[in-house]
Design a protein around this motif. Structure first.
Motif, PDB file in Angstrom:
ATOM      1  N   UNK A 151      65.022  49.924  36.456  1.00 44.04           N
ATOM      2  CA  UNK A 151      63.886  50.076  37.366  1.00 44.04           C
ATOM      3  C   UNK A 151      62.819  50.980  36.766  1.00 44.04           C
ATOM      4  N   UNK A 152      63.253  52.088  36.158  1.00 44.85           N
ATOM      5  CA  UNK A 152      62.296  52.999  35.538  1.00 44.85           C
ATOM      6  C   UNK A 152      61.571  52.310  34.388  1.00 44.85           C
ATOM      7  N   UNK A 153      62.334  51.497  33.644  1.00 49.49           N
ATOM      8  CA  UNK A 153      61.734  50.752  32.545  1.00 49.49           C
ATOM      9  C   UNK A 153      60.720  49.746  33.076  1.00 49.49           C
ATOM     10  N   UNK A 154      61.075  49.086  34.177  1.00 51.40           N
ATOM     11  CA  UNK A 154      60.191  48.085  34.765  1.00 51.40           C
ATOM     12  C   UNK A 154      58.910  48.718  35.310  1.00 51.40           C
ATOM     13  N   UNK A 155      59.036  49.930  35.813  1.00 49.94           N
ATOM     14  CA  UNK A 155      57.857  50.608  36.348  1.00 49.94           C
ATOM     15  C   UNK A 155      56.798  50.818  35.259  1.00 49.94           C
ATOM     16  N   UNK A 156      57.254  50.965  34.028  1.00 50.78           N
ATOM     17  CA  UNK A 156      56.331  51.169  32.916  1.00 50.78           C
ATOM     18  C   UNK A 156      55.644  49.877  32.480  1.00 50.78           C
ATOM     19  N   UNK A 157      56.073  48.753  33.078  1.00 51.57           N
ATOM     20  CA  UNK A 157      55.465  47.463  32.733  1.00 51.57           C
ATOM     21  C   UNK A 157      54.249  47.161  33.621  1.00 51.57           C
ATOM     22  N   UNK A 200      72.680  36.844  34.080  1.00 49.63           N
ATOM     23  CA  UNK A 200      71.655  36.665  35.099  1.00 49.63           C
ATOM     24  C   UNK A 200      70.732  37.861  35.190  1.00 49.63           C
ATOM     25  N   UNK A 201      71.298  39.062  35.047  1.00 50.24           N
ATOM     26  CA  UNK A 201      70.485  40.282  35.084  1.00 50.24           C
ATOM     27  C   UNK A 201      69.520  40.323  33.908  1.00 50.24           C
ATOM     28  N   UNK A 202      69.987  39.907  32.734  1.00 47.33           N
ATOM     29  CA  UNK A 202      69.118  39.875  31.554  1.00 47.33           C
ATOM     30  C   UNK A 202      67.965  38.904  31.767  1.00 47.33           C
ATOM     31  N   UNK A 203      68.281  37.733  32.341  1.00 43.52           N
ATOM     32  CA  UNK A 203      67.248  36.738  32.605  1.00 43.52           C
ATOM     33  C   UNK A 203      66.247  37.275  33.621  1.00 43.52           C
ATOM     34  N   UNK A 204      66.745  37.984  34.628  1.00 42.00           N
ATOM     35  CA  UNK A 204      65.884  38.558  35.659  1.00 42.00           C
ATOM     36  C   UNK A 204      64.934  39.583  35.063  1.00 42.00           C
ATOM     37  N   UNK A 205      65.480  40.500  34.280  1.00 42.88           N
ATOM     38  CA  UNK A 205      64.652  41.535  33.653  1.00 42.88           C
ATOM     39  C   UNK A 205      63.639  40.910  32.702  1.00 42.88           C
ATOM     40  N   UNK A 206      64.072  39.855  32.001  1.00 41.37           N
ATOM     41  CA  UNK A 206      63.177  39.139  31.095  1.00 41.37           C
ATOM     42  C   UNK A 206      61.987  38.562  31.853  1.00 41.37           C
ATOM     43  N   UNK A 207      62.274  37.962  33.019  1.00 39.09           N
ATOM     44  CA  UNK A 207      61.201  37.350  33.789  1.00 39.09           C
ATOM     45  C   UNK A 207      60.252  38.413  34.339  1.00 39.09           C
ATOM     46  N   UNK A 208      60.804  39.529  34.819  1.00 37.40           N
ATOM     47  CA  UNK A 208      59.957  40.609  35.335  1.00 37.40           C
ATOM     48  C   UNK A 208      59.052  41.139  34.228  1.00 37.40           C
ATOM     49  N   UNK A 260      55.683  41.424  42.711  1.00 42.11           N
ATOM     50  CA  UNK A 260      56.645  42.524  42.592  1.00 42.11           C
ATOM     51  C   UNK A 260      58.069  42.008  42.585  1.00 42.11           C
ATOM     52  N   UNK A 261      59.025  42.934  42.716  1.00 43.10           N
ATOM     53  CA  UNK A 261      60.431  42.548  42.643  1.00 43.10           C
ATOM     54  C   UNK A 261      61.294  43.538  43.403  1.00 43.10           C
ATOM     55  N   UNK A 262      62.526  43.139  43.620  1.00 37.99           N
ATOM     56  CA  UNK A 262      63.561  44.015  44.197  1.00 37.99           C
ATOM     57  C   UNK A 262      64.771  43.917  43.291  1.00 37.99           C
ATOM     58  N   UNK A 263      65.196  45.056  42.758  1.00 36.42           N
ATOM     59  CA  UNK A 263      66.353  45.076  41.855  1.00 36.42           C
ATOM     60  C   UNK A 263      67.290  46.181  42.311  1.00 36.42           C
ATOM     61  N   UNK A 264      68.268  45.803  43.111  1.00 40.40           N
ATOM     62  CA  UNK A 264      69.263  46.717  43.640  1.00 40.40           C
ATOM     63  C   UNK A 264      70.642  46.129  43.354  1.00 40.40           C
ATOM     64  N   UNK A 265      71.720  46.908  43.551  1.00 47.86           N
ATOM     65  CA  UNK A 265      73.052  46.354  43.306  1.00 47.86           C
ATOM     66  C   UNK A 265      73.250  45.028  44.038  1.00 47.86           C
TER      67      UNK A 265
END
Length: 438
Positions: free
Chosen positions: A127-133, A186-194, A210-215
């Motif tokens: 999430x922190x990494x995604x915030x920097x995108x 699936x998580x890798x694909x999700x992060x890739x798309x974001x 935007x997105x929602x990435x929680x457990x």
């Protein structure tokens, strides 16, 4: 010691042996007459008897007592020491088993808790990494649930999961894609798309909200396009309500080509979509087309790279045969898939279909030789007598080149766009001339 408790005790000479044998036995109460069981005649056994006449280990009869007298009842005290040892063994066994079970549960709980913490830590780090995108917004699951009214209205479904209609507090309508695959892949694909969606912006690409990435939750939020997909208009319920004419189909093709041209030539690094198909081309209320779904997209890690070596992914009927055989993904792989889309627009049928003769099962293998021969009889019946022949010829020609088996024989998406714009312009002129004549 011998304790004889009772009112009368008679001892004969023949019983002296018995007396000696019963030393340290406690014979209680009444006259002792009659035979005792031989099983009691052994060393170390404590015997207590209730008082019955004629007590003996032999079958000899006693004075004035019948030889058929019943064997007196005896009480054999349980060996307390042995019982105590058994109880201790049972107690130790139960305690040991309980301790082992408790330890096992503790170990499993520790492993599970550690894994959950690692997942949460990875998610937080992501999430922190995604915030920097520079993504527009990170939604909580509660916000998503509220926007979709508890995921009430399904507007689409794919191998990835469901798409729901939602409305943000600002009043903006959105499409909410909830993914099925919650594995690491699936998580890798999700992060890739974001990541990709956060880096690109073009009028012919679906905008990312935007997105929602929680457990156990991977949710993407896009702009909502009320027109549905191109596939809906060609084959779905929308095709029965409103058929796309040739100029509308060309306009959709031009818009989609613009979006792909941006990915191939306008973004840095270059991006290969890898899943171009009619269901991934969405339309707004004014029939403007936008390319969507970047879950399988790949970036060029080096600016001068000619291809990306990767496992084969895509959709049957749209998959580049050269990519399938070599595992080398290039921009020409997208061009091939887009060529299939053009054939769908021209012929009005899906890439793979069991309807008709076996020769027509595969759209590419069926349409290419016919269009090369100028056989426009295979054009969608809905379009008959409504298109400019030269406009159709140009579109068919570029479509055939796109689906060449050898990637080197395919045009770039920029060249495809140029040809489609020309076909579109010719069709507009044809319609204007037809309207003037009428």
């Amino acid at each position: 010691s011998l304790f004889l408790q009772g009112t009368i005790f008679t001892l004969h000479l023949s019983q002296r042996r018995i007396f000696l044998l019963l030393v340290r036995r406690n014979l209680e109460n009444n006259n002792l007459v009659g035979p005792l069981p031989q099983s009691l005649n052994r060393t170390g056994l404590e015997v207590r008897t209730t008082g019955n006449p004629c007590l003996s280990f032999t079958s000899l009869s006693c004075n004035n007592v019948s030889s058929t007298i019943d064997t007196p009842q005896v009480t054999i005290p349980i060996n307390k020491k042995h019982k105590k040892q058994n109880n201790i063994a049972i107690l130790l066994g139960v305690s040991g088993g309980a301790l082992f079970a408790t330890t096992l549960i503790f170990v499993f709980m520790s492993i599970y808790t550690r894994r959950q913490r690692n997942k949460e830590r990875d998610i937080t780090r992501a999430q922190l990494k995604m915030q920097n995108w520079n993504t527009s917004k990170i939604f909580s699951h509660k916000e998503i649930k509220s926007a979709t009214k508890n995921f009430r209205e399904v507007i689409g479904r794919g191998s990835f999961g469901y798409v729901y209609h939602g409305k943000l507090p600002s009043g903006k309508h959105v499409a909410v894609k909830v993914r099925f695959d919650r594995t690491q892949l699936g998580a890798d694909s999700f992060i890739n798309e974001v990541q990709l969606l956060s880096q690109i912006s073009h009028q012919n690409l679906v905008s990312f909200e935007g997105f929602c990435y929680e457990p156990k939750r991977q949710i993407l939020v896009y702009e909502y396009l009320s027109g549905g997909s191109l596939a809906d208009h060609l084959y779905g319920p929308s095709s029965k309500r409103l058929s796309l004419n040739w100029v509308s189909r060309l306009r959709v093709a031009v818009d989609a080509a613009k979006g792909l041209d941006y990915l191939h030539n306008g973004s840095e690094p270059r991006i290969i979509h890898r899943d171009v198909k009619c269901s991934n081309i969405l339309l707004d209320k004014d029939m403007n087309a936008k390319v969507s779904d970047f879950g399988l997209s790949k970036q060029f890690t080096k600016a001068d790279a000619s291809h990306v070596t990767t496992v084969v992914k895509g959709t049957a009927g749209y998959l580049d045969p050269e990519y399938y055989s070599t595992l080398q993904l290039t921009e020409k792989s997208d061009v091939y898939s887009f060529g299939v889309v053009l054939l769908e627009l021209i012929c009005g049928r899906e890439p793979l279909s069991h309807i008709g003769s076996p020769d027509s099962f595969n759209l590419v293998l069926w349409a290419r030789p016919n269009l090369q021969a100028g056989a426009f009889e295979i054009v969608d019946e809905i379009l008959k007598d409504t298109f400019d022949p030269e406009s159709m010829r140009i579109a068919a020609s570029i479509a055939i080149r796109c689906v060449e088996r050898d990637a080197s024989g395919r045009p770039s998406i920029a060249e495809v766009l140029t040809q489609l714009k020309e076909a579109y312009s010719l069709q507009l002129s044809y319609l204007a001339a037809s309207a003037h004549t009428d």
